[in-house]
Design a protein around this motif. Structure first.
Motif, PDB file in Angstrom:
ATOM      1  N   VAL A  65      -0.638  14.858  70.468  1.00  0.00           N
ATOM      2  CA  VAL A  65      -0.007  15.871  71.142  1.00  0.00           C
ATOM      3  C   VAL A  65       1.498  15.643  70.957  1.00  0.00           C
ATOM      4  N   MET A  66       2.282  16.622  70.907  1.00  0.00           N
ATOM      5  CA  MET A  66       3.793  16.432  70.620  1.00  0.00           C
ATOM      6  C   MET A  66       4.526  17.208  71.890  1.00  0.00           C
ATOM      7  N   ILE A  67       5.437  16.589  72.396  1.00  0.00           N
ATOM      8  CA  ILE A  67       6.295  16.973  73.382  1.00  0.00           C
ATOM      9  C   ILE A  67       7.767  17.106  72.743  1.00  0.00           C
ATOM     10  N   HIS A  68       8.369  18.496  73.302  1.00  0.00           N
ATOM     11  CA  HIS A  68       9.545  19.046  72.916  1.00  0.00           C
ATOM     12  C   HIS A  68      10.527  19.344  74.236  1.00  0.00           C
ATOM     13  N   HIS A  69      11.786  19.682  74.026  1.00  0.00           N
ATOM     14  CA  HIS A  69      12.267  20.404  74.861  1.00  0.00           C
ATOM     15  C   HIS A  69      12.961  21.465  74.397  1.00  0.00           C
ATOM     16  N   ALA A  97       7.742  19.971  59.541  1.00  0.00           N
ATOM     17  CA  ALA A  97       7.509  18.914  58.571  1.00  0.00           C
ATOM     18  C   ALA A  97       7.998  17.401  59.264  1.00  0.00           C
ATOM     19  N   GLY A  98       7.136  16.429  59.001  1.00  0.00           N
ATOM     20  CA  GLY A  98       7.551  14.958  59.693  1.00  0.00           C
ATOM     21  C   GLY A  98       6.887  13.993  58.679  1.00  0.00           C
ATOM     22  N   ASP A  99       6.937  12.841  59.222  1.00  0.00           N
ATOM     23  CA  ASP A  99       6.612  11.464  58.440  1.00  0.00           C
ATOM     24  C   ASP A  99       5.114  11.149  58.352  1.00  0.00           C
ATOM     25  N   GLY A 100       4.391  11.268  57.149  1.00  0.00           N
ATOM     26  CA  GLY A 100       3.198  10.892  57.014  1.00  0.00           C
ATOM     27  C   GLY A 100       2.630   9.713  57.459  1.00  0.00           C
ATOM     28  N   ASP A 101       3.628   8.654  57.482  1.00  0.00           N
ATOM     29  CA  ASP A 101       3.407   7.234  58.121  1.00  0.00           C
ATOM     30  C   ASP A 101       3.175   7.384  59.776  1.00  0.00           C
ATOM     31  N   VAL A 102       3.862   8.162  60.036  1.00  0.00           N
ATOM     32  CA  VAL A 102       3.878   8.531  61.695  1.00  0.00           C
ATOM     33  C   VAL A 102       2.410   9.135  62.055  1.00  0.00           C
ATOM     34  N   LEU A 103       2.306  10.102  61.248  1.00  0.00           N
ATOM     35  CA  LEU A 103       0.730  10.766  61.677  1.00  0.00           C
ATOM     36  C   LEU A 103      -0.318   9.726  61.493  1.00  0.00           C
ATOM     37  N   GLY A 104      -0.196   8.939  60.505  1.00  0.00           N
ATOM     38  CA  GLY A 104      -1.291   7.706  60.063  1.00  0.00           C
ATOM     39  C   GLY A 104      -1.255   6.922  61.341  1.00  0.00           C
ATOM     40  N   GLN A 112      -1.694   3.186  66.675  1.00  0.00           N
ATOM     41  CA  GLN A 112      -0.812   2.269  66.358  1.00  0.00           C
ATOM     42  C   GLN A 112       0.572   2.417  66.850  1.00  0.00           C
ATOM     43  N   GLU A 113       1.401   1.297  66.849  1.00  0.00           N
ATOM     44  CA  GLU A 113       2.789   1.511  67.015  1.00  0.00           C
ATOM     45  C   GLU A 113       3.279   2.309  66.205  1.00  0.00           C
ATOM     46  N   LEU A 114       4.233   3.237  66.510  1.00  0.00           N
ATOM     47  CA  LEU A 114       4.866   4.296  65.593  1.00  0.00           C
ATOM     48  C   LEU A 114       6.016   3.575  64.635  1.00  0.00           C
ATOM     49  N   PRO A 115       6.132   3.775  63.321  1.00  0.00           N
ATOM     50  CA  PRO A 115       7.075   3.510  62.513  1.00  0.00           C
ATOM     51  C   PRO A 115       8.421   4.446  62.751  1.00  0.00           C
ATOM     52  N   ALA A 116       9.591   4.199  62.342  1.00  0.00           N
ATOM     53  CA  ALA A 116      10.636   4.910  62.561  1.00  0.00           C
ATOM     54  C   ALA A 116      10.368   6.118  61.408  1.00  0.00           C
ATOM     55  N   PRO A 117      10.418   7.234  61.719  1.00  0.00           N
ATOM     56  CA  PRO A 117      10.250   8.447  60.642  1.00  0.00           C
ATOM     57  C   PRO A 117      11.479   8.479  59.749  1.00  0.00           C
ATOM     58  N   SER A 136      -1.551   8.794  71.024  1.00  0.00           N
ATOM     59  CA  SER A 136      -1.831   9.947  70.394  1.00  0.00           C
ATOM     60  C   SER A 136      -0.776  10.948  71.024  1.00  0.00           C
ATOM     61  N   VAL A 137       0.266  10.514  71.885  1.00  0.00           N
ATOM     62  CA  VAL A 137       1.122  11.591  72.474  1.00  0.00           C
ATOM     63  C   VAL A 137       2.533  10.968  71.915  1.00  0.00           C
ATOM     64  N   ILE A 138       3.499  11.803  71.183  1.00  0.00           N
ATOM     65  CA  ILE A 138       4.468  11.650  70.758  1.00  0.00           C
ATOM     66  C   ILE A 138       5.552  12.465  71.024  1.00  0.00           C
ATOM     67  N   GLY A 139       6.642  12.202  70.684  1.00  0.00           N
ATOM     68  CA  GLY A 139       7.909  13.104  71.025  1.00  0.00           C
ATOM     69  C   GLY A 139       8.386  13.710  69.832  1.00  0.00           C
ATOM     70  N   HIS A 140       8.843  14.858  69.625  1.00  0.00           N
ATOM     71  CA  HIS A 140       9.408  15.421  68.421  1.00  0.00           C
ATOM     72  C   HIS A 140      10.209  14.496  67.539  1.00  0.00           C
ATOM     73  N   LYS A 141      11.232  13.855  68.251  1.00  0.00           N
ATOM     74  CA  LYS A 141      11.979  12.772  67.673  1.00  0.00           C
ATOM     75  C   LYS A 141      11.422  11.768  66.890  1.00  0.00           C
ATOM     76  N   GLU A 142       9.985  11.413  67.260  1.00  0.00           N
ATOM     77  CA  GLU A 142       9.322  10.270  67.032  1.00  0.00           C
ATOM     78  C   GLU A 142       8.651  10.797  65.422  1.00  0.00           C
ATOM     79  N   TRP A 143       8.283  12.127  65.438  1.00  0.00           N
ATOM     80  CA  TRP A 143       7.868  12.839  64.324  1.00  0.00           C
ATOM     81  C   TRP A 143       8.809  12.956  62.913  1.00  0.00           C
ATOM     82  N   THR A 144      10.121  13.024  63.435  1.00  0.00           N
ATOM     83  CA  THR A 144      10.972  13.539  62.538  1.00  0.00           C
ATOM     84  C   THR A 144      12.404  13.107  62.703  1.00  0.00           C
ATOM     85  N   ASN A 145      13.293  12.285  61.794  1.00  0.00           N
ATOM     86  CA  ASN A 145      14.574  12.148  61.954  1.00  0.00           C
ATOM     87  C   ASN A 145      15.620  13.020  62.100  1.00  0.00           C
ATOM     88  N   GLN A 146      15.075  14.425  61.952  1.00  0.00           N
ATOM     89  CA  GLN A 146      15.772  15.720  62.016  1.00  0.00           C
ATOM     90  C   GLN A 146      15.853  16.329  63.435  1.00  0.00           C
TER      91      GLN A 146
END
Length: 294
Positions: free
Chosen positions: A44-48, A96-103, A109-114, A165-175
Motif C-alpha cells: 500500500v502506498m500513501i500520497h498527498h 517508477a521506483g526502486d526495485g530494492d524497495v519493492l524487494g 524488511q527495513e526499507l533501503p533509501a531509494p 507493507s505500507v510505504i510513503g511515495h517518498k520511500e519509493w522514489t527519491n523524485q
C-alpha cells in the motif's frame, strides 16, 4: 501471489475495518488496465494530493489531467476521514521506483533509501491520495490520519501482511516528497497496533431500525445533461428541508437553474466556495444531503 481484490471485496474489507466509504461514479471499471498489468499486489502506498477541497480533489484524482490520465489512485482520503473509491484496478499513482524497495516490501524488511527507478509501482501497490497541500503547514486532522491507518490496516489484514507493507511515495522514489506532515514510521506503528486487535464490531441490537436507503451519486455529467427524473424532485425536497431552497415554485422532476442555485446554497452551507460551490452536485456534498432512493 497476492491477486487484486474484486471491487466488492475491496469495499467489504474497508467497511469491516471501520472505514467510511463513498463509491464514486464508475469506479469499479475505471482503471488503466489497458496500459499494463495490475498485480501481483505487494503493498500500500500513501500520497498527498497537493490540493484542497474534497469534491475538486476527488474529481482531479478520478479524471487526471492531460499529462497524467486518471485514475490517479484507488482511494482519496478526505480531511473528515471519508475514503472516496475511484478505482479497483491499475492506477497512475506510484510510477517508477526502486526495485530494492519493492524487494524489502515483499520481504517485509527495513526499507533501503531509494536511488533508482527500475520497478513499476503501479503494478504492485494500492494507492491512497490524502487531501493535503503538502506544504508542511496544512494540518492533518485526527480523522484523516485515522482513515489512513484504517484503510492500510484493512488491506494488510486481508492479505496477511504486517505494516511493513505500507510505504510513503517518498520511500519509493527519491523524485517525490509525499506525504509531508506526518511520519510513515509512526503510521506503520499505528497500523501494526491495529493489526494486533480485531476490528471493533457494532454491538448487536435486537430491534435495529431499518437502514436508510439513500440514492447513489449519479455523476456530475448526469446533471449537466438537464435530466428529468423523480430523483431531481427528491433532491429538491431535501434542499428545501435543509433550508437551502432557492425555488419560486416546485421542486419538480426537471433539472432547472433553481435546482442549481439551491444546490449551490447547500454547498456553501457545507463550507465550500468558488468552483466547489457552483451548484453542480459532487460526490461528497451529495452523500451529505442524504437524498432518498426513488
Amino acid at each position: 501471489m497476492a491477486v487484486p481484490f474484486s471491487p466488492d471485496r475491496l469495499v467489504a474489507i474497508l467497511r469491516a475495518e471501520g472505514v467510511r466509504v463513498v463509491e464514486v461514479d464508475s469506479w469499479r471499471t475505471h482503471n488503466r488496465n489497458h496500459r499494463g498489468s495490475f498485480g501481483p499486489i505487494n503493498g500500500v502506498m500513501i500520497h498527498h494530493t497537493v490540493s484542497s477541497g474534497a469534491e475538486s480533489s476527488v474529481r482531479l484524482c478520478y479524471d487526471g489531467y492531460d499529462e497524467l490520465p486518471g485514475p490517479l489512485c484507488h482511494g482519496v482520503i478526505a480531511k473528515d476521514g471519508t475514503v472516496y473509491l475511484i478505482s479497483a484496478g491499475r492506477a497512475n499513482h506510484a510510477g517508477a521506483g526502486d526495485g530494492d524497495v519493492l524487494g524489502a516490501v515483499i520481504d517485509e524488511q527495513e526499507l533501503p533509501a531509494p536511488n533508482d527507478r527500475s520497478a513499476d509501482g503501479n503494478v504492485h501497490f494500492y494507492g491512497f491520495e490524502c487531501i493535503n497541500l503538502g506544504n508542511g503547514h496544512d494540518p492533518w486532522p485526527a480523522e484523516q490520519l485515522n482513515a489512513v491507518e484504517l484503510a492500510s490496516a484493512a488491506i494488510c489484514r486481508a492479505y496477511g501482511w504486517s505494516a511493513a507493507s505500507v510505504i510513503g511515495h517518498k520511500e519509493w522514489t527519491n523524485q517525490k516528497v509525499d506525504p509531508v506532515g506526518f511520519s510513515m514510521t509512526d503510521m506503520r506503528a499505528r497500523i501494526d497496533r491495529r493489526l494486533g486487535t480485531k476490528p471493533e464490531q457494532p454491538k448487536p441490537n435486537p430491534t435495529p431500525p431499518p437502514t436508510p436507503q439513500y440514492a447513489p451519486f449519479p455523476g456530475v455529467g448526469w446533471f449537466k445533461n438537464n435530466p428529468r427524473s423523480p430523483l431531481i424532485t427528491a433532491m429538491g425536497r431535501r434542499l428545501v428541508a435543509v433550508g437551502c431552497s432557492r425555488y419560486s415554485q416546485g421542486p419538480g422532476p426537471q433539472w432547472t437553474e433553481s435546482d442549481r442555485q439551491s444546490y449551490a446554497a447547500w454547498q456553501r452551507s457545507l463550507g465550500y466556495s468558488g468552483t466547489d460551490a457552483d451548484g453542480w452536485p459532487g460526490p461528497s456534498s451529495w452523500a451529505a444531503l442524504k437524498v432518498p432512493q426513488v
